[in-house]
Each structure stands twice: as C-alpha cells, then as structure tokens.
Motif scaffolding. Sequence first.
Motif, PDB file in Angstrom:
ATOM      1  N   VAL A  67      21.090 -42.657 -26.968  1.00 18.65           N
ATOM      2  CA  VAL A  67      20.622 -41.513 -27.742  1.00 18.65           C
ATOM      3  C   VAL A  67      19.494 -40.827 -26.978  1.00 18.65           C
ATOM      4  CG1 VAL A  67      21.290 -42.539 -29.934  1.00 18.65           C
ATOM      5  CG2 VAL A  67      19.001 -42.962 -29.030  1.00 18.65           C
ATOM      6  N   PRO A  68      19.138 -39.593 -27.348  1.00 23.55           N
ATOM      7  CA  PRO A  68      18.061 -38.890 -26.649  1.00 23.55           C
ATOM      8  C   PRO A  68      16.748 -39.668 -26.657  1.00 23.55           C
ATOM      9  CG  PRO A  68      19.289 -37.365 -28.039  1.00 23.55           C
ATOM     10  CD  PRO A  68      19.794 -38.738 -28.359  1.00 23.55           C
ATOM     11  N   ASN A  69      16.059 -39.602 -25.524  1.00 25.29           N
ATOM     12  CA  ASN A  69      14.713 -40.160 -25.370  1.00 25.29           C
ATOM     13  C   ASN A  69      14.661 -41.684 -25.434  1.00 25.29           C
ATOM     14  OD1 ASN A  69      12.082 -39.322 -24.748  1.00 25.29           O
ATOM     15  ND2 ASN A  69      11.379 -39.697 -26.819  1.00 25.29           N
ATOM     16  N   CYS A  70      15.766 -42.341 -25.085  1.00 24.93           N
ATOM     17  CA  CYS A  70      15.750 -43.809 -25.074  1.00 24.93           C
ATOM     18  C   CYS A  70      15.351 -44.355 -23.706  1.00 24.93           C
ATOM     19  CB  CYS A  70      17.111 -44.366 -25.491  1.00 24.93           C
ATOM     20  SG  CYS A  70      18.453 -44.002 -24.343  1.00 24.93           S
ATOM     21  N   GLY A  71      15.230 -43.474 -22.700  1.00 23.77           N
ATOM     22  CA  GLY A  71      14.757 -43.907 -21.386  1.00 23.77           C
ATOM     23  C   GLY A  71      15.811 -43.952 -20.304  1.00 23.77           C
ATOM     24  N   LYS A  72      16.893 -43.195 -20.458  1.00 17.93           N
ATOM     25  CA  LYS A  72      17.978 -43.221 -19.468  1.00 17.93           C
ATOM     26  C   LYS A  72      17.509 -42.733 -18.100  1.00 17.93           C
ATOM     27  CE  LYS A  72      20.552 -40.561 -22.003  1.00 17.93           C
ATOM     28  NZ  LYS A  72      19.650 -40.474 -23.171  1.00 17.93           N
ATOM     29  N   SER A  73      16.904 -41.555 -18.063  1.00 14.23           N
ATOM     30  CA  SER A  73      16.472 -40.984 -16.782  1.00 14.23           C
ATOM     31  C   SER A  73      15.362 -41.810 -16.150  1.00 14.23           C
ATOM     32  CB  SER A  73      16.005 -39.536 -16.990  1.00 14.23           C
ATOM     33  OG  SER A  73      17.066 -38.722 -17.459  1.00 14.23           O
ATOM     34  N   CYS A  85      15.652 -37.767 -11.495  1.00 12.65           N
ATOM     35  CA  CYS A  85      16.041 -37.246 -12.809  1.00 12.65           C
ATOM     36  C   CYS A  85      14.790 -36.842 -13.576  1.00 12.65           C
ATOM     37  CB  CYS A  85      16.818 -38.295 -13.608  1.00 12.65           C
ATOM     38  SG  CYS A  85      18.334 -38.866 -12.821  1.00 12.65           S
ATOM     39  N   SER A  86      14.857 -35.726 -14.280  1.00 11.24           N
ATOM     40  CA  SER A  86      13.714 -35.245 -15.046  1.00 11.24           C
ATOM     41  C   SER A  86      13.432 -36.169 -16.216  1.00 11.24           C
ATOM     42  CB  SER A  86      13.975 -33.824 -15.557  1.00 11.24           C
ATOM     43  OG  SER A  86      14.069 -32.922 -14.478  1.00 11.24           O
ATOM     44  N   VAL A  87      12.136 -36.315 -16.512  1.00 16.61           N
ATOM     45  CA  VAL A  87      11.701 -37.216 -17.579  1.00 16.61           C
ATOM     46  C   VAL A  87      10.667 -36.507 -18.429  1.00 16.61           C
ATOM     47  CG1 VAL A  87      10.561 -39.391 -18.122  1.00 16.61           C
ATOM     48  CG2 VAL A  87      12.102 -39.263 -16.166  1.00 16.61           C
ATOM     49  N   SER A  88      10.794 -36.641 -19.752  1.00 17.00           N
ATOM     50  CA  SER A  88       9.823 -36.060 -20.669  1.00 17.00           C
ATOM     51  C   SER A  88       9.734 -36.926 -21.907  1.00 17.00           C
ATOM     52  CB  SER A  88      10.233 -34.629 -21.061  1.00 17.00           C
ATOM     53  OG  SER A  88       9.428 -34.143 -22.115  1.00 17.00           O
ATOM     54  N   SER A  89       8.614 -36.799 -22.621  1.00 23.46           N
ATOM     55  CA  SER A  89       8.462 -37.530 -23.877  1.00 23.46           C
ATOM     56  C   SER A  89       9.261 -36.885 -24.995  1.00 23.46           C
ATOM     57  CB  SER A  89       6.979 -37.581 -24.277  1.00 23.46           C
ATOM     58  OG  SER A  89       6.454 -36.268 -24.414  1.00 23.46           O
ATOM     59  N   VAL A 148      24.610 -49.376 -21.943  1.00 27.41           N
ATOM     60  CA  VAL A 148      24.073 -48.800 -23.174  1.00 27.41           C
ATOM     61  C   VAL A 148      22.585 -49.122 -23.269  1.00 27.41           C
ATOM     62  CG1 VAL A 148      24.168 -48.829 -25.690  1.00 27.41           C
ATOM     63  CG2 VAL A 148      26.285 -48.974 -24.364  1.00 27.41           C
ATOM     64  N   ILE A 149      21.755 -48.082 -23.293  1.00 28.15           N
ATOM     65  CA  ILE A 149      20.311 -48.276 -23.403  1.00 28.15           C
ATOM     66  C   ILE A 149      19.901 -48.120 -24.863  1.00 28.15           C
ATOM     67  CG2 ILE A 149      18.048 -47.479 -22.667  1.00 28.15           C
ATOM     68  CD1 ILE A 149      19.127 -46.613 -20.116  1.00 28.15           C
ATOM     69  N   HIS A 150      19.127 -49.091 -25.333  1.00 26.72           N
ATOM     70  CA  HIS A 150      18.698 -49.099 -26.733  1.00 26.72           C
ATOM     71  C   HIS A 150      17.182 -49.238 -26.788  1.00 26.72           C
ATOM     72  CE1 HIS A 150      19.183 -49.596 -31.035  1.00 26.72           C
ATOM     73  NE2 HIS A 150      18.480 -50.715 -31.006  1.00 26.72           N
ATOM     74  N   ASP A 151      16.531 -48.324 -27.478  1.00 24.08           N
ATOM     75  CA  ASP A 151      15.074 -48.315 -27.601  1.00 24.08           C
ATOM     76  C   ASP A 151      14.649 -49.287 -28.700  1.00 24.08           C
ATOM     77  OD1 ASP A 151      12.398 -47.804 -27.880  1.00 24.08           O
ATOM     78  OD2 ASP A 151      12.604 -45.670 -28.361  1.00 24.08           O
ATOM     79  N   VAL A 152      13.995 -50.380 -28.300  1.00 27.12           N
ATOM     80  CA  VAL A 152      13.584 -51.389 -29.284  1.00 27.12           C
ATOM     81  C   VAL A 152      12.194 -51.115 -29.850  1.00 27.12           C
ATOM     82  CG1 VAL A 152      15.024 -53.216 -28.324  1.00 27.12           C
ATOM     83  CG2 VAL A 152      12.707 -52.888 -27.439  1.00 27.12           C
ATOM     84  N   ALA A 303      11.634 -49.637 -18.513  1.00 23.69           N
ATOM     85  CA  ALA A 303      11.980 -48.736 -17.413  1.00 23.69           C
ATOM     86  C   ALA A 303      10.745 -48.077 -16.823  1.00 23.69           C
ATOM     87  CB  ALA A 303      12.963 -47.674 -17.904  1.00 23.69           C
ATOM     88  N   LEU A 304       9.756 -47.788 -17.659  1.00 20.66           N
ATOM     89  CA  LEU A 304       8.561 -47.090 -17.194  1.00 20.66           C
ATOM     90  C   LEU A 304       7.741 -47.938 -16.233  1.00 20.66           C
ATOM     91  CD1 LEU A 304       7.091 -44.396 -17.532  1.00 20.66           C
ATOM     92  CD2 LEU A 304       5.775 -45.428 -19.388  1.00 20.66           C
ATOM     93  N   SER A 305       7.644 -49.241 -16.506  1.00 17.86           N
ATOM     94  CA  SER A 305       6.860 -50.131 -15.645  1.00 17.86           C
ATOM     95  C   SER A 305       7.727 -50.942 -14.686  1.00 17.86           C
ATOM     96  CB  SER A 305       6.034 -51.094 -16.506  1.00 17.86           C
ATOM     97  OG  SER A 305       6.883 -51.959 -17.247  1.00 17.86           O
ATOM     98  N   SER A 306       9.055 -50.723 -14.739  1.00 13.57           N
ATOM     99  CA  SER A 306      10.033 -51.424 -13.894  1.00 13.57           C
ATOM    100  C   SER A 306      10.161 -52.906 -14.224  1.00 13.57           C
ATOM    101  CB  SER A 306       9.693 -51.255 -12.399  1.00 13.57           C
ATOM    102  OG  SER A 306       9.794 -49.893 -12.025  1.00 13.57           O
ATOM    103  N   LEU A 307       9.647 -53.325 -15.364  1.00 15.41           N
ATOM    104  CA  LEU A 307       9.781 -54.716 -15.795  1.00 15.41           C
ATOM    105  C   LEU A 307      11.251 -55.036 -16.065  1.00 15.41           C
ATOM    106  CD1 LEU A 307       8.447 -57.391 -16.825  1.00 15.41           C
ATOM    107  CD2 LEU A 307       8.423 -56.328 -19.100  1.00 15.41           C
TER     108      LEU A 307
END
Length: 435
Positions: A67-73, A85-89, A148-152, A303-307
């Motif tokens: 879904v949008p804004n789950c961190g794909k890019s 890839c462009s990234v935004s909040s 499939v990316i899921h925002d927990v 994804a943001l911290s590469s953990l």
Amino acid sequence: MWHFCVRSFHRFNAVARSSLPTGNENVWDAMYKRGIPRTLDEMSLMLGERVDSPPNSRLLKIAIVGVPNCGKSTLINSLVGRKVCSVSSKVHTTEVSARAVHNVESTQMVFLDTPGLVTPQEVSKHSLNRSLLREAEISLHEADVMAVIHDVSNKYTCNSLHPRVLRLLALYPTTPSILILNKVDLVKHKQRLLDITRIITEGIVGGNRSHVEKKKDVPLSKEKLLRKTKKTLQSVETSTEDKLKKKGNTLVTGQIGLPRDISQISEQDVMEGKVRLTEQEINAFIENRTGWPLFEEVFMVSALSSLGVDDLQDFFYHKAYEAPWIFSSQMLTDQNPQDIALMTVREKFLDAFKNEIPYNLKFTVEHWDLSEEEILYITIQIGCKRQGLARFIIGSGGKSVIPIAQDAEQDLRNTFCNEVKLRLNVVYDPTLKRK
C-alpha cells in the motif's frame, strides 16, 4: 500567464564531487561510472548497448508491492545502495513503475518499484494517473518473486493485509511470494512482531506451521489448507447468492458467463493456479481474510536504517536462476532522467506542503541541456490552477520555494553524479487540467 522563477546555484558538495569521473576518462566510461543517464541520448545508448552478461550469469526479477507509504522505494534504495527511487513521508510519491538494478558477482537482481496499490477513489482524490490502478499487475507479469511489504508501525492496519494486496496474491497464487515486515524499529514491544507474523501468514510459512503458533513444524497438506478456509468460503456464499438473486441471476457451476458457486471452488485449485477467479469471486475469496498462507519466507526489516536488509538481499541472491542479464553491469535504473528530476522535485513539494496541495500541482520539464562544460541545466515548471495557490507556494520573497529548489538540486547532483543547475518556474495558468 503569471509566473515566478527560482534559480539555485550552490557549491557542489564533496560527496557528489568525489563521484564525478576524472578528465582522463572517455565519455562512455564516465557515463557508465554514473550508472544513471543524464540525458535521453545517454539513456538510449545505455539501453541499446549489448548486455555484458558474465559467465554462469544468474537473474532474479522482484516485484515490490504494498500500500502507499509502506516503504517500497526506501527499501529498494537500501538494497541497491544508492538513491534511485523518490521517497517522501507522503503517500503516492511513486507515480510510475521503475526498475532498479543491483549486481552481486554473476547475479543480477532487478527490483520493480511499483506505485502504491490504490483505489479509483484515491486516484480521483489525489489527482493521480489512472494507469496506477494496473501498474502493479503489469509488473507482476514479468516478476519471478512477489515481495509484499507490510508496515508494522501503523497500529490500525498492522494486523491485516490490505484487500488490494490480498487481491494481487489471489490473482498470482503461483508466483513465489515473501512477506517483508517493515519499520520494525518503531515497534516498542518486539513480541508484537511475532503476533503480527502469525496473523498475516495465517500461521503458515513455507508450507510449514509457523513456530509462533507454538506447534511443531509439521508440513501442512493442501487438504488442510482447503479445510482451513472452507468456512470462510461458505460464509460468503449466502451473501453472494442474495446479491445475485436481487439482480435476477442464479448461481450456476460450470457454465461460461454465469456466476459459480464460490463454495464449490477448491482453495487447492485456487492456490495452484488451476482456477482463474473473476473479480467478484476474488472479492468473495478474500472477504474475511486477514493474511495469506503461501509466503515462502518472512523478513523483518527497517528499510530506512537498512536493518535486516542484508538477509533479504542474501535470500534474493540464492533465489536467482541461471539466465542472461537484462541490463548492463553498470546500469542502476531504466528510469528516464527527466522523470527522475520530476519525481525528485515532486518529492520535495510533498514533504514541504501539507494536505492536498502538492497533488494539485502539475510538474513538467521546460528545459534540459548538458553543456560542453558538463553542467546539467534543468528547468521545471510547477503549474497551479489558482493564482492564490501559486503565491502561497512561492512565499514572501520566495522563502517557501527557494529551499525546495536548493534541496532538489542537491539531490539531483548526487543522483546524476554531475554538476546540476536547477531552475523552478512556479506558474499560474487556469487552463491547466488535472492529470
């Protein structure tokens, strides 16, 4: 026509400058060192060049969906090791599908970054291109793996997969799929991650019952999979039948063009891809589901911290199969350089302004030129339908738009590994139409 121009000229920072090719390299080597073309001509050269597949080359194409804004890019940038890839909040930063390439030894991994799964209502609300409704499906046609990316971190949606994600999984049940739980660093109680995993996977991972259900890892037969959801199928049969009767239809099995009795469709056949469901049948099939039992693996990452990204990359590496590469060894993305610039500027506007303002702007390239001094001159027009909106975006003396131009210019320097001069034209034009 009324407009305001912002031109940003700043010193090129040391990080980007260190990536620039030296004067001793020829143009071709310099272009490939960047990995991202600066002009359409360079893009044509890179895409038209014969692919230099190494001996025993291996390939894997991964569709990143969610879904949008789950961190794909953000995840793709982390996997590739560079921002492609462009990234935004804000939601709906990615408007077109793009491929990002990462090579490890003789293995090429191609990541298909898809726009967030949207509904027709969201397309209308955010003035999005209607092609977004099918972008993910188009990418899945060529994918070897569906990730499939899921925002927990979202407490309201973490306990169930979105219906549009479930729809894709039901449409492509034979495509190997994995579950990536993203933003795990934002979950305070880590035990919660195990609970979410159990719900989202229906307690089954790789055909085995998950350890988080506190049961032995006993292979689950397809017959048990069928029994597991038969109650779900039966529960929607009555409501489906009632709806059809209201329209004067009857449930008939096996006749082309007429609805089938959904309870008579074997889940085993659906999971094996033997039955192609209609949209109505898919909706009934996923109506009471919160998860999916066919995920091969589950990964927990930030994804943001590469953990956890290294483990994910290692999985893709070993999943690859023997096949020729489809991109040159130095190519990082197949995106049009002008699209990259437009998405970068749009990304900055999404972060700078609240509510729906950025979605009501139209971004177009006015000028694009690579000078003899190897300076990339870019002019982008930001169209506004209302004069008051244009004034608001510019701000007093340009205080709102100038920082955006500076930030976008720096990002483009790092992206293209080249000196960039960016100019933004904020334009009021009542004839502009929404996309």
